[in-house]
Design a protein around this motif. Structure first.
Motif, PDB file in Angstrom:
ATOM      1  N   VAL A  18       5.636  -5.968   6.445  1.00 15.46           N
ATOM      2  CA  VAL A  18       4.973  -5.336   7.587  1.00 15.46           C
ATOM      3  C   VAL A  18       5.489  -5.894   8.909  1.00 15.46           C
ATOM      4  CG1 VAL A  18       2.885  -4.737   6.300  1.00 15.46           C
ATOM      5  CG2 VAL A  18       2.987  -6.893   7.534  1.00 15.46           C
ATOM      6  N   GLU A  19       6.232  -6.993   8.876  1.00 20.81           N
ATOM      7  CA  GLU A  19       6.819  -7.548  10.096  1.00 20.81           C
ATOM      8  C   GLU A  19       8.031  -6.752  10.553  1.00 20.81           C
ATOM      9  OE1 GLU A  19       7.586 -11.705   9.450  1.00 20.81           O
ATOM     10  OE2 GLU A  19       5.506 -12.094   8.870  1.00 20.81           O
ATOM     11  N   VAL A  20       8.557  -5.878   9.688  1.00 22.49           N
ATOM     12  CA  VAL A  20       9.688  -5.021  10.057  1.00 22.49           C
ATOM     13  C   VAL A  20       9.156  -3.892  10.928  1.00 22.49           C
ATOM     14  CG1 VAL A  20      11.480  -3.486   9.173  1.00 22.49           C
ATOM     15  CG2 VAL A  20      10.924  -5.591   7.951  1.00 22.49           C
ATOM     16  N   LYS A  21       9.842  -3.625  12.039  1.00 26.60           N
ATOM     17  CA  LYS A  21       9.414  -2.577  12.953  1.00 26.60           C
ATOM     18  C   LYS A  21       9.418  -1.236  12.218  1.00 26.60           C
ATOM     19  CE  LYS A  21      10.585  -0.289  17.244  1.00 26.60           C
ATOM     20  NZ  LYS A  21      11.611  -0.058  18.232  1.00 26.60           N
ATOM     21  N   GLY A  22       8.303  -0.521  12.290  1.00 27.17           N
ATOM     22  CA  GLY A  22       8.198   0.787  11.656  1.00 27.17           C
ATOM     23  C   GLY A  22       7.426   0.776  10.348  1.00 27.17           C
ATOM     24  N   ILE A  23       7.064  -0.410   9.875  1.00 20.00           N
ATOM     25  CA  ILE A  23       6.279  -0.494   8.638  1.00 20.00           C
ATOM     26  C   ILE A  23       4.919  -1.076   8.986  1.00 20.00           C
ATOM     27  CG2 ILE A  23       6.082  -1.503   6.346  1.00 20.00           C
ATOM     28  CD1 ILE A  23       9.080  -1.487   6.156  1.00 20.00           C
ATOM     29  N   GLY A  24       3.913  -0.250   8.795  1.00 20.30           N
ATOM     30  CA  GLY A  24       2.544  -0.674   9.062  1.00 20.30           C
ATOM     31  C   GLY A  24       1.774  -0.825   7.762  1.00 20.30           C
ATOM     32  N   ASP A  25       0.481  -0.951   7.911  1.00 17.86           N
ATOM     33  CA  ASP A  25      -0.366  -1.158   6.740  1.00 17.86           C
ATOM     34  C   ASP A  25      -0.365   0.044   5.799  1.00 17.86           C
ATOM     35  OD1 ASP A  25      -1.053  -3.695   7.559  1.00 17.86           O
ATOM     36  OD2 ASP A  25      -2.823  -3.018   8.681  1.00 17.86           O
ATOM     37  N   LYS A  26      -0.383   1.263   6.355  1.00 12.35           N
ATOM     38  CA  LYS A  26      -0.401   2.455   5.507  1.00 12.35           C
ATOM     39  C   LYS A  26       0.900   2.579   4.715  1.00 12.35           C
ATOM     40  CE  LYS A  26      -3.709   5.218   8.042  1.00 12.35           C
ATOM     41  NZ  LYS A  26      -3.972   6.503   8.696  1.00 12.35           N
ATOM     42  N   THR A  27       2.007   2.334   5.373  1.00  8.57           N
ATOM     43  CA  THR A  27       3.291   2.398   4.672  1.00  8.57           C
ATOM     44  C   THR A  27       3.357   1.311   3.613  1.00  8.57           C
ATOM     45  OG1 THR A  27       4.324   3.224   6.693  1.00  8.57           O
ATOM     46  CG2 THR A  27       5.790   2.408   4.978  1.00  8.57           C
ATOM     47  N   PHE A  28       2.858   0.127   3.941  1.00  9.24           N
ATOM     48  CA  PHE A  28       2.871  -0.953   2.953  1.00  9.24           C
ATOM     49  C   PHE A  28       2.030  -0.595   1.730  1.00  9.24           C
ATOM     50  CE2 PHE A  28       0.962  -4.875   1.221  1.00  9.24           C
ATOM     51  CZ  PHE A  28       2.113  -5.418   0.686  1.00  9.24           C
ATOM     52  N   GLU A  29       0.897   0.104   1.931  1.00 12.01           N
ATOM     53  CA  GLU A  29       0.069   0.507   0.790  1.00 12.01           C
ATOM     54  C   GLU A  29       0.851   1.415  -0.157  1.00 12.01           C
ATOM     55  OE1 GLU A  29      -3.608   2.224   2.104  1.00 12.01           O
ATOM     56  OE2 GLU A  29      -4.155   0.439   3.235  1.00 12.01           O
ATOM     57  N   LYS A  30       1.693   2.318   0.403  1.00 13.20           N
ATOM     58  CA  LYS A  30       2.509   3.190  -0.443  1.00 13.20           C
ATOM     59  C   LYS A  30       3.611   2.405  -1.149  1.00 13.20           C
ATOM     60  CE  LYS A  30       3.544   6.228   2.774  1.00 13.20           C
ATOM     61  NZ  LYS A  30       4.110   7.383   3.461  1.00 13.20           N
ATOM     62  N   LEU A  31       4.120   1.374  -0.486  1.00 18.25           N
ATOM     63  CA  LEU A  31       5.249   0.614  -1.029  1.00 18.25           C
ATOM     64  C   LEU A  31       4.822  -0.479  -2.003  1.00 18.25           C
ATOM     65  CD1 LEU A  31       7.243  -0.025   2.276  1.00 18.25           C
ATOM     66  CD2 LEU A  31       7.835   1.574   0.461  1.00 18.25           C
ATOM     67  N   ALA A  32       3.620  -1.002  -1.856  1.00 15.40           N
ATOM     68  CA  ALA A  32       3.192  -2.192  -2.599  1.00 15.40           C
ATOM     69  C   ALA A  32       3.432  -2.123  -4.109  1.00 15.40           C
ATOM     70  CB  ALA A  32       1.728  -2.491  -2.297  1.00 15.40           C
ATOM     71  N   PRO A  33       3.165  -0.996  -4.790  1.00 10.14           N
ATOM     72  CA  PRO A  33       3.384  -0.984  -6.230  1.00 10.14           C
ATOM     73  C   PRO A  33       4.849  -1.134  -6.635  1.00 10.14           C
ATOM     74  CG  PRO A  33       2.028   0.891  -5.564  1.00 10.14           C
ATOM     75  CD  PRO A  33       2.516   0.228  -4.334  1.00 10.14           C
TER      76      PRO A  33
END
Length: 176
Positions: free
Chosen positions: A157-172
């Motif tokens: 999430v420290e990368v510009k353009g990746i927020g919490d919602k995007t991380f939720e999709k990526l986490a698995p």
């Protein structure tokens, strides 16, 4: 019929309302049965098999799978046809239709996501993740080169353009 009366009083329906509800439920059930019988009796077009073969060949990427047929809708020669062909089993036809529909490209198809190591994945590997395009994959690789390897997957999430919602999709799909 006593259970029906109890249900009617519990729900609070009048006699005509309960009758109308039963008629609607009966019509729904009849429609579902008729639709199921119609779909089971309809023949599957021959070009559906060719489309499925082409989709599987494209997904195979030339790694040794069978080549798609030369003509759309062309049947294989009699000596190469399997003894249990798909035309023999209606359930197999339905399954083949579902596979072909799932394999058909909806847009410029992106390979399905796969578990990805954040510290070793290339930009192309990162693009397989949901919500990651070429620009964002480049930013992830640049962040990794600048700041060193990720210590945990949630550090992305420290990368510009990746927020919490995007991380939720990526986490698995992320691991180290």
């Amino acid at each position: 019929m006593r259970w029906l009366y109890r249900l009617q009083t519990r729900v609070g329906l009048t006699g005509p309302e309960a009758t109308a509800a039963l008629v609607l439920l009966g019509a729904l059930a009849a429609g579902l049965v008729a639709g199921r019988l119609r779909s089971a009796s309809e023949p599957v077009p021959a070009d559906l098999y060719a489309a499925a073969d082409a989709a599987f060949a494209a997904a195979d990427g030339g790694r040794g799978g069978a080549a798609p047929p030369a003509q759309t809708g062309a049947a294989p020669p009699a000596e190469t046809a399997p003894a249990n062909s798909l035309a023999d089993a209606p359930a197999a036809q339905v399954a083949a239709a579902e596979v072909a529909a799932a394999a058909a490209p909806r847009r410029a198809s992106k390979p399905p996501p796969a578990p990805t190591n954040l510290n070793t994945a290339s930009a192309a590997d990162l693009q397989r993740l949901p919500g990651i395009g070429p620009a964002l994959a480049g930013r992830i690789v640049a962040y990794r080169e600048t700041n060193g390897p990720f210590r945990s997957p949630d550090q992305i999430v420290e990368v510009k353009g990746i927020g919490d919602k995007t991380f939720e999709k990526l986490a698995p799909w992320l691991h180290l």
